[in-house]
Design an enzyme around this catalytic site. Structure first.
Site, short mmCIF file in Angstrom:
data_model
loop_
_atom_site.label_atom_id
_atom_site.label_comp_id
_atom_site.label_asym_id
_atom_site.label_seq_id
_atom_site.Cartn_x
_atom_site.Cartn_y
_atom_site.Cartn_z
CE1 TYR A 1 0.37 7.30 -7.04
CE2 TYR A 1 -1.47 8.46 -8.07
CZ TYR A 1 -0.98 7.60 -7.11
OH TYR A 1 -1.85 7.03 -6.21
CG ASN B 1 -1.55 1.34 1.50
OD1 ASN B 1 -2.47 1.77 0.78
ND2 ASN B 1 -1.04 2.05 2.50
CB ALA C 1 4.05 5.65 -15.71
CB SER C 2 4.92 4.33 -10.55
OG SER C 2 3.88 4.93 -9.79
#
Ligand SMILES: NC(=O)c1ccc[n+]([C@@H]2O[C@H](COP(=O)([O-])OP(=O)(O)OC[C@H]3O[C@@H](n4cnc5c(N)ncnc54)[C@H](OP(=O)(O)O)[C@@H]3O)[C@@H](O)[C@H]2O)c1
Length: 248
Positions: free
Chosen positions: A156, A91, A158-159
């Site tokens: 963000y 998370n 893409a990650s």
């Protein structure tokens, strides 16, 4: 319900927001929960809340940013879990927003280290033992902006898109051993992370059918479902928990 009694659950980023709500919900279902974050007071507060509710939890302070930090955490978790970690919730994450031309290499590396590299090596370290035991559940926390283009969120998104592909790859790799790997993709959720973004989160949330931000507990409910035997035939999916945004 105490269906997770006897299970050890490691939840990264569980001192705050979605991870905190997930840790509390898993503990309420009987899991022994391992809290991880960087802020000691918040970690102690979550452990105390779980214990006050009759659950069990312990915490470790860790800055997750590379292979060593992931492996150290996994080793501690195995010890704390009396030799086994049954549930892993990846998370912890960072969302560094802004135009792509303003991003620095350091921001890019921080994003992909915490959002992709650390989950990768936590799974690589913990999933084989889950498969040996024949039961495991891994839930990755993605984002709705892994599914569509949103200005200022290229790095963000893409990650998290990488994490969603890893979710499928790991389902194929470890599923035959009894390890289910799934993900949730939250929409804007009322957490300290979003407080930093001011009105933007409300404006984005207003575009979805629900028309509002989610609460951390609403995301946690989907994570707990995926971590439990209620989802025993669910492998390799990413569940949108976004008020209907990606569907409409
Ligand atoms: N909130 C949203 O709208 C939203 C939407 C979609 C997806 N998500 C995703 O949901 C996840 C949780 O977000 P949130 O909104 O609940 O955020 P949050 O309230 O800011 O909590 C982030 C948690 O991650 C921990 N953390 C951050 N960087 C860390 C690091 N380098 N090493 C160890 N722990 C670290 C924090 O620990 P400390 O505070 O103790 O340092 C905290 O426990 C993230 O992956 C985020 O991308 C959030």
């Amino acid at each position: 319900m105490t269906d997770l009694k006897g299970k050890t659950a490691l939840v990264t980023g569980s001192t705050s927001g979605i991870g905190r709500a997930t840790a509390i919900a898993l503990a309420a279902r009987g899991a022994h929960v391992l809290i991880v974050g960087r802020n000691e007071q918040r970690a102690k507060d979550v452990v105390a809340e779980i214990q006050d509710g009759g659950g069990t939890a312990t915490f470790r302070l860790a800055t997750l940013d590379d292979l060593d930090s992931a492996q150290d955490l996994a080793e501690w978790a195995i010890q704390e879990g009396d030799g086994h970690v049954d549930i892993l919730v990846n998370n912890a994450g960072v969302a560094l927003l802004g135009p792509s031309e303003s991003a620095t290499e350091a921001e890019f590396d921080e994003t992909f280290s915490l959002n992709v590299k650390v989950p990768f090596f936590l799974v690589a370290t913990l999933a084989p033992a889950m498969a040996e035991r024949g039961w495991g559940a891994i839930v990755n926390v993605s984002t709705m902006v892994a599914s569509f283009g949103q200005p200022s969120m290229a790095m963000y998104g893409a990650s998290r898109a990488a994490l969603e592909l890893l979710t499928k790859a790991w389902a194929a790799e470890y599923g035959p051993g009894g390890v289910r790997v799934n993900a949730v993709a939250p929409g804007p959720t009322r957490t300290p992370m979003n407080e930093r973004f001011g009105d933007m989160a409300d404006q984005i949330a207003a575009l979805a059918p629900a028309g509002r931000q989610g609460e951390p507990e609403e995301i946690a409910a989907a994570i707990v479902f995926l971590a439990s035997d209620g989802a025993s035939f669910v492998h390799g999916v990413t569940i949108p928990v976004d008020g209907g945004r990606v569907a409409t």
